[in-house]
Design an enzyme around this catalytic site. Structure first.
Site, PDB file in Angstrom:
ATOM      1  N   ILE A  12       0.835  -1.202   0.000  1.00  0.00           N
ATOM      2  CA  ILE A  12       0.000   0.000   0.000  1.00  0.00           C
ATOM      3  C   ILE A  12       0.869   1.251   0.000  1.00  0.00           C
ATOM      4  O   ILE A  12       0.571   2.239  -0.672  1.00  0.00           O
ATOM      5  CB  ILE A  12      -0.957  -0.011   1.204  1.00  0.00           C
ATOM      6  CG1 ILE A  12      -1.827  -1.270   1.179  1.00  0.00           C
ATOM      7  CG2 ILE A  12      -1.840   1.233   1.208  1.00  0.00           C
ATOM      8  CD1 ILE A  12      -2.650  -1.484   2.433  1.00  0.00           C
ATOM      9  N   LEU A  33      13.144  -2.788   4.385  1.00  0.00           N
ATOM     10  CA  LEU A  33      13.172  -3.757   3.278  1.00  0.00           C
ATOM     11  C   LEU A  33      13.130  -5.211   3.748  1.00  0.00           C
ATOM     12  O   LEU A  33      13.476  -6.107   2.989  1.00  0.00           O
ATOM     13  CB  LEU A  33      14.387  -3.527   2.365  1.00  0.00           C
ATOM     14  CG  LEU A  33      14.453  -2.143   1.695  1.00  0.00           C
ATOM     15  CD1 LEU A  33      15.702  -2.035   0.835  1.00  0.00           C
ATOM     16  CD2 LEU A  33      13.206  -1.879   0.856  1.00  0.00           C
ATOM     17  N   GLY A  36       9.334  -5.086   2.436  1.00  0.00           N
ATOM     18  CA  GLY A  36       9.146  -4.225   1.285  1.00  0.00           C
ATOM     19  C   GLY A  36      10.143  -4.553   0.186  1.00  0.00           C
ATOM     20  O   GLY A  36      11.030  -5.396   0.345  1.00  0.00           O
ATOM     21  N   ASP A  50      14.977   2.018   9.814  1.00  0.00           N
ATOM     22  CA  ASP A  50      13.890   1.490  10.631  1.00  0.00           C
ATOM     23  C   ASP A  50      13.327   2.575  11.543  1.00  0.00           C
ATOM     24  O   ASP A  50      14.064   3.466  11.982  1.00  0.00           O
ATOM     25  CB  ASP A  50      14.412   0.314  11.468  1.00  0.00           C
ATOM     26  CG  ASP A  50      13.311  -0.532  12.033  1.00  0.00           C
ATOM     27  OD1 ASP A  50      12.839  -0.222  13.132  1.00  0.00           O
ATOM     28  OD2 ASP A  50      12.920  -1.506  11.366  1.00  0.00           O
ATOM     29  N   TYR A 140      -2.754  -8.441  16.041  1.00  0.00           N
ATOM     30  CA  TYR A 140      -2.577  -7.450  14.977  1.00  0.00           C
ATOM     31  C   TYR A 140      -3.530  -6.276  15.187  1.00  0.00           C
ATOM     32  O   TYR A 140      -3.120  -5.107  15.251  1.00  0.00           O
ATOM     33  CB  TYR A 140      -2.810  -8.104  13.613  1.00  0.00           C
ATOM     34  CG  TYR A 140      -2.940  -7.125  12.477  1.00  0.00           C
ATOM     35  CD1 TYR A 140      -1.964  -6.159  12.251  1.00  0.00           C
ATOM     36  CD2 TYR A 140      -4.042  -7.162  11.624  1.00  0.00           C
ATOM     37  CE1 TYR A 140      -2.082  -5.248  11.196  1.00  0.00           C
ATOM     38  CE2 TYR A 140      -4.171  -6.265  10.575  1.00  0.00           C
ATOM     39  CZ  TYR A 140      -3.192  -5.315  10.374  1.00  0.00           C
ATOM     40  OH  TYR A 140      -3.316  -4.422   9.335  1.00  0.00           O
ATOM     41  N   LYS A 144      -2.677  -2.218  16.499  1.00  0.00           N
ATOM     42  CA  LYS A 144      -3.086  -1.028  15.745  1.00  0.00           C
ATOM     43  C   LYS A 144      -3.970  -0.129  16.608  1.00  0.00           C
ATOM     44  O   LYS A 144      -3.832   1.104  16.606  1.00  0.00           O
ATOM     45  CB  LYS A 144      -3.832  -1.451  14.475  1.00  0.00           C
ATOM     46  CG  LYS A 144      -2.956  -2.075  13.407  1.00  0.00           C
ATOM     47  CD  LYS A 144      -2.045  -1.059  12.738  1.00  0.00           C
ATOM     48  CE  LYS A 144      -1.342  -1.631  11.536  1.00  0.00           C
ATOM     49  NZ  LYS A 144      -0.555  -0.636  10.790  1.00  0.00           N
ATOM     50  N   ARG A 220     -15.621 -10.672   3.393  1.00  0.00           N
ATOM     51  CA  ARG A 220     -14.739  -9.521   3.510  1.00  0.00           C
ATOM     52  C   ARG A 220     -15.113  -8.455   2.477  1.00  0.00           C
ATOM     53  O   ARG A 220     -15.741  -8.738   1.456  1.00  0.00           O
ATOM     54  CB  ARG A 220     -13.268  -9.935   3.299  1.00  0.00           C
ATOM     55  CG  ARG A 220     -12.731 -10.861   4.375  1.00  0.00           C
ATOM     56  CD  ARG A 220     -12.595 -10.162   5.703  1.00  0.00           C
ATOM     57  NE  ARG A 220     -12.002 -10.996   6.741  1.00  0.00           N
ATOM     58  CZ  ARG A 220     -12.705 -11.721   7.612  1.00  0.00           C
ATOM     59  NH1 ARG A 220     -14.030 -11.713   7.569  1.00  0.00           N
ATOM     60  NH2 ARG A 220     -12.086 -12.436   8.534  1.00  0.00           N
TER      61      ARG A 220
END
Length: 328
Positions: A12, A33, A36, A50, A140, A144, A220
């Protein structure tokens, strides 16, 4: 504006970097990375590093005169978070707090945060509004939500202005076909289905067919990655224009079962795709569908890819031209 994008070499993040640059913003990408891809950063300036490195963050804020941060860097796999909660709290919360502290010290005012529908847990109502109680069923979502809470308190105490975008299921690829979804390991449904179509997997494993849904598989809400990128721009523009900090849901408002997605992918690729049912995956709610009226009414967001078939077609274009993903 000068914008630091953490995790901008990810799925994203890289699509949002492209949209930022297309809108005339100056972008520096910070990515370690580990998940990514350097090849995904077609625009902007990439720094390998980082969010745990406070000195590096402050250096980048000063050197690039950063006005705002878009924060994508995080661990994001539901099943993995259940197995490795310590990793998730460290990567998503501890490092996130380090970023917030560096922003406060450097007087960087604006933050657009990559959050998730997983903050809600099992929905009491569908579609899910932002006012729905937050009760995550996996680490998770819990991590968040924890950083969202910190952002609120940092806003009250230090003047941080923020927008939290609670995604439902990101999918698809840029229509240009040169950037797309490439995770190792891959856990997202649509790319896994397309790996079956490419002959890279013999069948798709479907986690559970006994949920209280129309066909027993999870439901979903799928949203195109470019529509997510557009929402980030609108959120940043709103903050810069004086809008209050807020959380927004992002989805198309349409729920599809796993089997719906597999059938639609079969239509796109032109053949039936084999499946194998297996046990439920820990931490998966039965149904997640977005109520996105708030971001539409307050920020004027409208998805350009509301149809599941169109979303899958853009993903298929990417996977056909990059069957092994980005060059390693």
């Amino acid at each position: 504006m000068n914008i630091l994008v953490t995790g901008g070499a990810g799925y994203i993040g890289s699509h949002t970097v492209r949209e930022l640059v297309n809108r005339g913003h100056q972008v520096v990408v910070l990515d370690n990375l580990t998940r990514g891809h350097q090849a995904a950063v077609k625009e902007g300036f990439l720094v390998k590093g980082d969010t745990s490195d406070r000195a590096l963050l402050k250096q980048l804020f000063a050197e690039f005169e950063v006005d705002a941060v878009m924060h994508f860097a995080a661990s994001s796999q539901v099943g993995e978070s259940v197995r490795l909660p310590s990793d998730y709290y460290h990567n998503n919360v501890v490092k996130g707090l380090n970023l917030l502290d560096a922003m406060v010290e450097s007087e960087v005012r604006y933050l657009v945060f990559s959050s998730t529908a997983a903050v809600y847990g099992e929905p009491r109502e569908v579609p899910i509004p932002e006012s729905h109680p937050a009760n995550p069923t996996n680490p998770y979502g819990a991590t968040k939500l924890a950083l969202e809470g910190a952002m609120r308190w940092y806003g009250d105490a230090y003047g941080l202005r923020w927008a939290s975008l609670r995604y439902f299921n990101a999918a698809g690829a840029d229509p240009e076909g040169d950037i797309g979804e490439d995770h190792t390991p891959e856990t997202h449904l649509i790319p896994l289905v397309l790996k079956v179509a490419l002959g890279q997997m013999p069948h798709l494993e479907v986690y559970g067919n006994d949920y209280p849904t129309p066909d027993g598989t999870c439901v979903r809400d799928y949203i195109h990655v470019n529509d997510l990128a557009q929402a980030h721009i609108l959120a940043l523009d709103a903050l810069a224009g004086g809008a209050p900090s807020s959380a927004y849901n992002l989805g198309n408002g349409n729920g599809y079962t796993v089997l719906d997605v597999i059938r639609t992918a079969g239509e796109v690729v032109g053949r039936t795709l084999p499946v194998k049912f297996t046990a439920r995956r820990p931490g998966d709610p039965a149904m997640l569908v977005a109520g996105s009226d708030k971001i539409k009414s307050e920020l004027g967001w409208q998805p350009l890819y509301p149809r599941l078939k169109d979303i899958i077609e853009t993903a298929w274009r990417w996977h056909l031209s990059h069957p092994q993903g980005f060059e390693k």
